[in-house]
Design a protein around this motif. Structure first.
Motif, PDB file in Angstrom:
ATOM      1  N   THR A 129       0.823  -1.207   0.000  1.00 21.77           N
ATOM      2  CA  THR A 129       0.000   0.000   0.000  1.00 21.77           C
ATOM      3  C   THR A 129       0.856   1.255   0.000  1.00 21.77           C
ATOM      4  OG1 THR A 129      -1.673  -1.204   1.271  1.00 21.77           O
ATOM      5  CG2 THR A 129      -1.872   1.188   1.181  1.00 21.77           C
ATOM      6  N   THR A 130       1.992   1.209   0.694  1.00 18.11           N
ATOM      7  CA  THR A 130       2.872   2.370   0.760  1.00 18.11           C
ATOM      8  C   THR A 130       3.460   2.696  -0.610  1.00 18.11           C
ATOM      9  OG1 THR A 130       3.454   1.798   3.042  1.00 18.11           O
ATOM     10  CG2 THR A 130       4.890   3.363   1.901  1.00 18.11           C
ATOM     11  N   LEU A 131       3.980   1.662  -1.277  1.00 16.88           N
ATOM     12  CA  LEU A 131       4.530   1.887  -2.617  1.00 16.88           C
ATOM     13  C   LEU A 131       3.460   2.348  -3.583  1.00 16.88           C
ATOM     14  CD1 LEU A 131       6.996  -1.140  -3.037  1.00 16.88           C
ATOM     15  CD2 LEU A 131       7.559   1.277  -2.685  1.00 16.88           C
ATOM     16  N   SER A 132       2.276   1.795  -3.452  1.00 16.00           N
ATOM     17  CA  SER A 132       1.178   2.210  -4.326  1.00 16.00           C
ATOM     18  C   SER A 132       0.817   3.669  -4.095  1.00 16.00           C
ATOM     19  CB  SER A 132      -0.040   1.317  -4.081  1.00 16.00           C
ATOM     20  OG  SER A 132      -1.132   1.748  -4.876  1.00 16.00           O
ATOM     21  N   LEU A 133       0.817   4.098  -2.827  1.00 20.25           N
ATOM     22  CA  LEU A 133       0.504   5.488  -2.504  1.00 20.25           C
ATOM     23  C   LEU A 133       1.583   6.428  -3.043  1.00 20.25           C
ATOM     24  CD1 LEU A 133      -1.350   7.494  -1.093  1.00 20.25           C
ATOM     25  CD2 LEU A 133      -0.048   7.111   1.012  1.00 20.25           C
ATOM     26  N   LEU A 134       2.856   6.043  -2.900  1.00 19.82           N
ATOM     27  CA  LEU A 134       3.951   6.857  -3.428  1.00 19.82           C
ATOM     28  C   LEU A 134       3.882   6.951  -4.958  1.00 19.82           C
ATOM     29  CD1 LEU A 134       6.929   5.652  -1.187  1.00 19.82           C
ATOM     30  CD2 LEU A 134       5.690   7.829  -1.053  1.00 19.82           C
ATOM     31  N   THR A 135       3.538   5.837  -5.585  1.00 15.07           N
ATOM     32  CA  THR A 135       3.405   5.841  -7.045  1.00 15.07           C
ATOM     33  C   THR A 135       2.239   6.718  -7.483  1.00 15.07           C
ATOM     34  OG1 THR A 135       4.242   3.570  -7.065  1.00 15.07           O
ATOM     35  CG2 THR A 135       3.242   4.380  -9.085  1.00 15.07           C
ATOM     36  N   PHE A 136       1.162   6.697  -6.704  1.00 11.96           N
ATOM     37  CA  PHE A 136       0.001   7.539  -7.032  1.00 11.96           C
ATOM     38  C   PHE A 136       0.349   9.022  -6.886  1.00 11.96           C
ATOM     39  CE2 PHE A 136      -3.899   9.769  -5.786  1.00 11.96           C
ATOM     40  CZ  PHE A 136      -4.693   9.493  -6.892  1.00 11.96           C
ATOM     41  N   ILE A 137       1.124   9.367  -5.848  1.00 13.37           N
ATOM     42  CA  ILE A 137       1.561  10.760  -5.684  1.00 13.37           C
ATOM     43  C   ILE A 137       2.431  11.183  -6.858  1.00 13.37           C
ATOM     44  CG2 ILE A 137       2.938  12.314  -4.251  1.00 13.37           C
ATOM     45  CD1 ILE A 137       2.020  10.711  -1.820  1.00 13.37           C
ATOM     46  N   THR A 138       3.323  10.275  -7.288  1.00 16.18           N
ATOM     47  CA  THR A 138       4.154  10.554  -8.472  1.00 16.18           C
ATOM     48  C   THR A 138       3.285  10.762  -9.707  1.00 16.18           C
ATOM     49  OG1 THR A 138       5.918   9.185  -7.536  1.00 16.18           O
ATOM     50  CG2 THR A 138       6.058   9.695  -9.884  1.00 16.18           C
ATOM     51  N   LEU A 139       2.230   9.972  -9.815  1.00 17.24           N
ATOM     52  CA  LEU A 139       1.315  10.105 -10.941  1.00 17.24           C
ATOM     53  C   LEU A 139       0.629  11.467 -10.942  1.00 17.24           C
ATOM     54  CD1 LEU A 139      -0.153   8.854 -13.369  1.00 17.24           C
ATOM     55  CD2 LEU A 139      -1.811   7.894 -11.756  1.00 17.24           C
ATOM     56  N   MET A 140       0.225  11.944  -9.770  1.00 19.65           N
ATOM     57  CA  MET A 140      -0.408  13.255  -9.667  1.00 19.65           C
ATOM     58  C   MET A 140       0.560  14.377 -10.061  1.00 19.65           C
ATOM     59  SD  MET A 140      -3.589  12.870  -8.830  1.00 19.65           S
ATOM     60  CE  MET A 140      -3.484  11.502 -10.001  1.00 19.65           C
ATOM     61  N   LEU A 141       1.808  14.257  -9.595  1.00 20.36           N
ATOM     62  CA  LEU A 141       2.814  15.261  -9.964  1.00 20.36           C
ATOM     63  C   LEU A 141       3.093  15.233 -11.465  1.00 20.36           C
ATOM     64  CD1 LEU A 141       5.326  14.824  -6.987  1.00 20.36           C
ATOM     65  CD2 LEU A 141       3.639  16.647  -7.318  1.00 20.36           C
ATOM     66  N   LEU A 142       3.141  14.029 -12.030  1.00 21.26           N
ATOM     67  CA  LEU A 142       3.372  13.905 -13.468  1.00 21.26           C
ATOM     68  C   LEU A 142       2.200  14.465 -14.259  1.00 21.26           C
ATOM     69  CD1 LEU A 142       5.201  12.861 -15.729  1.00 21.26           C
ATOM     70  CD2 LEU A 142       4.050  10.653 -15.539  1.00 21.26           C
ATOM     71  N   THR A 143       0.991  14.298 -13.739  1.00 19.49           N
ATOM     72  CA  THR A 143      -0.184  14.855 -14.415  1.00 19.49           C
ATOM     73  C   THR A 143      -0.129  16.379 -14.442  1.00 19.49           C
ATOM     74  OG1 THR A 143      -1.501  12.953 -13.703  1.00 19.49           O
ATOM     75  CG2 THR A 143      -2.695  14.907 -14.435  1.00 19.49           C
ATOM     76  N   MET A 144       0.292  16.975 -13.328  1.00 17.43           N
ATOM     77  CA  MET A 144       0.461  18.428 -13.289  1.00 17.43           C
ATOM     78  C   MET A 144       1.523  18.875 -14.285  1.00 17.43           C
ATOM     79  SD  MET A 144       0.269  19.010  -9.173  1.00 17.43           S
ATOM     80  CE  MET A 144       0.659  20.747  -9.337  1.00 17.43           C
ATOM     81  N   LEU A 145       2.612  18.101 -14.387  1.00 24.37           N
ATOM     82  CA  LEU A 145       3.662  18.416 -15.363  1.00 24.37           C
ATOM     83  C   LEU A 145       3.140  18.292 -16.780  1.00 24.37           C
ATOM     84  CD1 LEU A 145       6.642  19.039 -16.014  1.00 24.37           C
ATOM     85  CD2 LEU A 145       7.083  16.575 -15.884  1.00 24.37           C
ATOM     86  N   GLU A 146       2.311  17.290 -17.024  1.00 28.10           N
ATOM     87  CA  GLU A 146       1.760  17.092 -18.366  1.00 28.10           C
ATOM     88  C   GLU A 146       0.795  18.211 -18.750  1.00 28.10           C
ATOM     89  OE1 GLU A 146       1.602  15.130 -22.003  1.00 28.10           O
ATOM     90  OE2 GLU A 146       2.956  14.962 -20.289  1.00 28.10           O
ATOM     91  N   ILE A 147       0.083  18.764 -17.780  1.00 20.88           N
ATOM     92  CA  ILE A 147      -0.770  19.926 -18.050  1.00 20.88           C
ATOM     93  C   ILE A 147       0.088  21.102 -18.516  1.00 20.88           C
ATOM     94  CG2 ILE A 147      -2.287  21.635 -16.984  1.00 20.88           C
ATOM     95  CD1 ILE A 147      -3.357  19.426 -15.191  1.00 20.88           C
ATOM     96  N   ALA A 148       1.217  21.306 -17.827  1.00 20.59           N
ATOM     97  CA  ALA A 148       2.131  22.372 -18.226  1.00 20.59           C
ATOM     98  C   ALA A 148       2.713  22.103 -19.605  1.00 20.59           C
ATOM     99  CB  ALA A 148       3.249  22.517 -17.190  1.00 20.59           C
TER     100      ALA A 148
END
Length: 207
Positions: A167-186
Motif C-alpha cells: 500500500t505504501t509503494l502504491s501510494l507513493l506511485t500515485f503521488i508521483t502520478l499526480m505530480l506527473l499529471t500536473m507536469l503534463e498539463i504544463a
C-alpha cells in the motif's frame, strides 16, 4: 471530428450584447496578453495574422488539454494531424515572403559574404532546413504529448498493480502520478505556445 470540435463547446457564444462574466473576461485577458506577447517582436505587416495565431493557440490548447481527461483521445498525438496543421501554415509564411519581399526571401538561401566554393553546399543546406521546418513543428508536438501520455499510462498501471503488493509503494506511485499529471498539463500548454511561437518566428522572417 468529435475530439476536435469538443474544445470549442467550452468557449462562450458571441453575443451582440455586452456580457461580462468570469469566463469571458478571462478569455479576453488571455487573448490580449497572448497577442501582445506573440506580436511584440514581429513587424507591423505580421500583425494581420494576430487573429489566426490566437485562434490556433486556443485550438491547440483545447485539444492538448482534452487528452488529459480520462477515456478521451488527443488528436494532436497523431503526426498526420499535426502535419496537416504545420504544412499549410508554414507554406503560407513562405508564400507571403515570396510575394512581399522576393529578393529578401531568396537571400536566406545564400548568406552574404559566402565563398564561391561553398555556394552550392549552403544553398542545399538552407533549402533542406527550410523544408524541415514543418516536419519539426509536427514531430515536436507529437513526440512531447505522446511521451507524456505513455508515461502517465505506465505509472498508473504500476500504481494499480502495486495495490495488492504494498500500500505504501502504491501510494507513493500515485503521488508521483499526480505530480506527473500536473507536469503534463504544463507540457500541453507549453507545446501549444511553442507551436504558435515558432510559426510566428517563421512569419517574422517573411514580412
Amino acid at each position: 471530428m468529435l475530439a476536435m470540435t469538443t474544445p470549442w463547446v467550452l468557449f462562450p457564444t458571441p453575443s451582440n450584447q455586452l456580457v461580462l462574466n468570469r469566463l469571458v473576461s478571462s478569455l479576453h485577458f488571455f487573448l490580449n496578453l497572448f497577442s501582445k506577447h506573440i506580436l511584440l517582436p514581429m513587424n507591423k505587416p505580421a500583425h494581420n495574422w494576430a487573429f489566426m495565431l490566437a485562434t490556433l493557440m486556443l485550438f491547440l490548447l483545447g485539444m492538448n488539454m482534452l487528452g488529459l481527461v480520462p477515456y478521451t483521445f488527443t488528436p494532436t498525438t497523431q503526426l498526420s494531424m499535426n502535419l496537416g496543421l504545420a504544412v499549410p501554415l508554414w507554406l503560407m509564411t513562405v508564400i507571403v515572403g515570396l510575394r512581399n519581399q522576393l529578393s529578401s526571401a531568396l537571400a536566406h538561401f545564400l548568406p552574404e559574404g559566402t565563398p564561391t566554393s561553398l555556394t552550392p553546399i549552403l544553398i542545399i543546406i538552407e533549402t533542406i532546413s527550410l523544408f524541415i521546418r514543418p516536419l519539426a513543428l509536427g514531430v515536436r508536438l507529437t513526440a512531447n504529448l505522446t511521451a507524456g501520455h505513455l508515461l502517465i499510462q505506465l505509472i498508473s498501471m504500476a500504481a494499480l498493480t502495486m495495490t495488492s503488493i504494498s500500500t505504501t509503494l502504491s501510494l507513493l506511485t500515485f503521488i508521483t502520478l499526480m505530480l506527473l499529471t500536473m507536469l503534463e498539463i504544463a507540457v500541453a500548454m507549453i507545446q501549444a505556445y511553442v507551436f504558435v511561437l515558432l510559426l510566428g518566428l517563421y512569419l517574422q522572417e517573411n514580412t
